[in-house]
Design a protein around this motif. Sequence first.
Motif, PDB file in Angstrom:
ATOM      1  N   LYS A 117      84.089  24.284 -10.567  1.00 19.07           N
ATOM      2  CA  LYS A 117      84.118  23.470  -9.352  1.00 19.07           C
ATOM      3  C   LYS A 117      84.829  24.139  -8.177  1.00 19.07           C
ATOM      4  O   LYS A 117      84.245  24.248  -7.086  1.00 19.07           O
ATOM      5  CB  LYS A 117      84.746  22.103  -9.638  1.00 19.07           C
ATOM      6  N   PRO A 118      86.084  24.615  -8.309  1.00 21.34           N
ATOM      7  CA  PRO A 118      86.745  25.233  -7.147  1.00 21.34           C
ATOM      8  C   PRO A 118      86.054  26.517  -6.672  1.00 21.34           C
ATOM      9  O   PRO A 118      86.045  26.811  -5.478  1.00 21.34           O
ATOM     10  CB  PRO A 118      88.159  25.514  -7.652  1.00 21.34           C
ATOM     11  N   ILE A 119      85.451  27.254  -7.608  1.00 15.88           N
ATOM     12  CA  ILE A 119      84.740  28.484  -7.229  1.00 15.88           C
ATOM     13  C   ILE A 119      83.481  28.127  -6.455  1.00 15.88           C
ATOM     14  O   ILE A 119      83.150  28.747  -5.435  1.00 15.88           O
ATOM     15  CB  ILE A 119      84.396  29.316  -8.487  1.00 15.88           C
ATOM     16  N   GLN A 120      82.759  27.098  -6.929  1.00 22.09           N
ATOM     17  CA  GLN A 120      81.543  26.673  -6.237  1.00 22.09           C
ATOM     18  C   GLN A 120      81.855  26.217  -4.819  1.00 22.09           C
ATOM     19  O   GLN A 120      81.142  26.565  -3.869  1.00 22.09           O
ATOM     20  CB  GLN A 120      80.873  25.542  -7.032  1.00 22.09           C
ATOM     21  N   GLN A 121      82.921  25.453  -4.656  1.00 29.38           N
ATOM     22  CA  GLN A 121      83.287  24.959  -3.329  1.00 29.38           C
ATOM     23  C   GLN A 121      83.625  26.111  -2.374  1.00 29.38           C
ATOM     24  O   GLN A 121      83.282  26.080  -1.197  1.00 29.38           O
ATOM     25  CB  GLN A 121      84.480  24.006  -3.443  1.00 29.38           C
TER      26      GLN A 121
ATOM     27  N   HIS B 214      77.263  30.844   0.463  1.00 28.29           N
ATOM     28  CA  HIS B 214      76.466  32.034   0.161  1.00 28.29           C
ATOM     29  C   HIS B 214      75.768  31.980  -1.194  1.00 28.29           C
ATOM     30  O   HIS B 214      74.803  32.714  -1.414  1.00 28.29           O
ATOM     31  CB  HIS B 214      77.364  33.275   0.181  1.00 28.29           C
ATOM     32  N   ILE B 215      76.266  31.152  -2.102  1.00 26.69           N
ATOM     33  CA  ILE B 215      75.748  31.160  -3.477  1.00 26.69           C
ATOM     34  C   ILE B 215      75.420  29.741  -3.915  1.00 26.69           C
ATOM     35  O   ILE B 215      76.265  28.844  -3.839  1.00 26.69           O
ATOM     36  CB  ILE B 215      76.780  31.789  -4.450  1.00 26.69           C
ATOM     37  N   GLN B 216      74.194  29.548  -4.355  1.00 24.36           N
ATOM     38  CA  GLN B 216      73.776  28.247  -4.865  1.00 24.36           C
ATOM     39  C   GLN B 216      74.086  28.181  -6.365  1.00 24.36           C
ATOM     40  O   GLN B 216      73.902  29.170  -7.083  1.00 24.36           O
ATOM     41  CB  GLN B 216      72.287  28.047  -4.628  1.00 24.36           C
TER      42      GLN B 216
ATOM     43  N   SER C 214      61.716  29.567  -7.033  1.00 23.50           N
ATOM     44  CA  SER C 214      61.457  29.991  -5.657  1.00 23.50           C
ATOM     45  C   SER C 214      62.182  29.120  -4.635  1.00 23.50           C
ATOM     46  O   SER C 214      62.415  29.547  -3.498  1.00 23.50           O
ATOM     47  CB  SER C 214      59.950  29.968  -5.375  1.00 23.50           C
ATOM     48  N   ASP C 215      62.558  27.906  -5.025  1.00 25.42           N
ATOM     49  CA  ASP C 215      63.282  27.020  -4.110  1.00 25.42           C
ATOM     50  C   ASP C 215      64.693  27.513  -3.832  1.00 25.42           C
ATOM     51  O   ASP C 215      65.336  27.034  -2.888  1.00 25.42           O
ATOM     52  CB  ASP C 215      63.339  25.598  -4.687  1.00 25.42           C
ATOM     53  N   TYR C 216      65.173  28.436  -4.655  1.00 26.04           N
ATOM     54  CA  TYR C 216      66.518  28.975  -4.463  1.00 26.04           C
ATOM     55  C   TYR C 216      66.498  30.304  -3.704  1.00 26.04           C
ATOM     56  O   TYR C 216      67.520  30.967  -3.578  1.00 26.04           O
ATOM     57  CB  TYR C 216      67.210  29.162  -5.817  1.00 26.04           C
ATOM     58  N   ALA C 217      65.315  30.702  -3.234  1.00 27.41           N
ATOM     59  CA  ALA C 217      65.201  31.969  -2.510  1.00 27.41           C
ATOM     60  C   ALA C 217      66.018  31.924  -1.233  1.00 27.41           C
ATOM     61  O   ALA C 217      66.181  30.877  -0.608  1.00 27.41           O
ATOM     62  CB  ALA C 217      63.739  32.260  -2.185  1.00 27.41           C
ATOM     63  N   GLY C 218      66.554  33.083  -0.844  1.00 32.49           N
ATOM     64  CA  GLY C 218      67.348  33.182   0.375  1.00 32.49           C
ATOM     65  C   GLY C 218      68.832  33.238   0.122  1.00 32.49           C
ATOM     66  O   GLY C 218      69.604  33.659   0.998  1.00 32.49           O
ATOM     67  N   LYS C 219      69.261  32.807  -1.044  1.00 30.52           N
ATOM     68  CA  LYS C 219      70.663  32.895  -1.445  1.00 30.52           C
ATOM     69  C   LYS C 219      70.737  33.374  -2.900  1.00 30.52           C
ATOM     70  O   LYS C 219      69.770  33.235  -3.655  1.00 30.52           O
ATOM     71  CB  LYS C 219      71.349  31.528  -1.363  1.00 30.52           C
TER      72      LYS C 219
END
Length: 479
Positions: free
Chosen positions: A372-376, A381-383, A345-350
């Motif tokens: 890594k480059p995709i996460q950056q 918008h995405i956790q 639930s802590d990741y809710a909203g994204k």
Amino acid sequence: MRKLLFVFFLFFIGSTILAQPVTTIQGFAEAYVGKEVKVFVIDDYLSHLRTQVASSTVQNDSTFKLSFFNKQTRKLRIEVDKNYFHIYTQPKGDYKLFVGESSPYIDEKAKGVEVEFFFLDLDSTDINYKILMFEDYQLKFLQKYYYHKSLKSTNFVAQLDTFKLDVSEKYAADTSRFFKAYVKYSVASLDNIAFLGQRNEYEKYDFYIKPETVLYQNDRYMDYVLNYYKLYEAQLSNEVNERFYNGVINSSPTVIMNALGGDYALKNVRLRELVMIKMLSEVFFTDVYPQTNILTILDSVSNNALFSEHKKIASNLKYRLLDLVPGTKMPDYSFMVNGERKFGSDYAGKHVYIQFVNQEIRKSIEDITLLKPIQQKYAKHIQVLTVLVVDEDDALLKDPSKFIKEHKITWDLSVVTKDDPALKKLNVNSYPHYVLADASGHVVAVPALSPRPNNEYETIENMFIGIARYYRLMGKDEE
């Protein structure tokens, strides 16, 4: 007097335990020194869920040994490290094995694959010996008489009839009920490849299914029966089908059971209840039957089935149906991140993208660099959460900073052991493994695409592009 009763009670309990039939498996596994060996029973052949019954470790001299209570002849799955194989075991059996490497032809051993093994000193009365000899006998028959054009060959049908008679005579004196059923349903399966002159479906039912009780732990019997009743809802008469539908709409297993009793091949009540459970699982993902009703029915059967075996099967199948499919709610899960417990639930909203990697599997660790480059690029918008699986004595469990620094991780990281309950909840069985959930905690993809290109040169970035576009269009593009 009390002491005497207590001593008698201990003696009774001890005698009961000693009377339990024990099966022992031991052997050599040179390629797996220090690795864990685990034995699993197959709970049922509808859900294929497994329960661990024993474990041990391969010693420095490459030997291993484990024992467990075993009241019936059945097929078991044995896992060595990440790999596996199957054997049959019978009560009081004593098995000696040599377990081969996963792949002797490449430098990096494959993981999660079926490996070769060999029996040492296998007794001719053992179920494995009998099955191996029968399978060789059947294979030689097929090699001699069966080829593709045989499907319309009167010669193959005639030879098959002769083979059936030979098998019947060959094993007439055998006293193992498991083995005789194994043979019967192996031969029965050959009827399904002989188009010309084969029995029709009702004849097959009368000859192969009707005379038998349900053999839950005989894999050949279950394969045959589950194939016979595959997608059976579509084969019901209009009248029975309509009554079946009404039973689902009313969430009533009783109404469904009564409806299915109108089908010729479902007169056996025990078999009917089993097939009902199977049918419910098959229609679950159609648009015709309400899923909530099916889950309610399975709940009822898991508590009040006519036959006790079906309680566990219904419960297992319900678990499978809710087992992370797109559109379903993510199960409750949590991981330790930076010393604090973090819940789903802590990741809710994204959207959240969960990466599962294993310290022992190099390919999965390499995926962190690719991520890594995709996460950056899409962090707005995405956790991202990376879950690293390590051994119980790994220092990273207490302090993952060295790993974080080495791999330049700037997102959430959790280090867990392979026994962490969240891994089971999220059905993580191999590595690397990926799960993508939306902002409301519903599954988007599982297994999700990885940062590594697949055969069609797609990566998870293909999905991230669409997700980022959605947030921008919805005015949720945070600065």
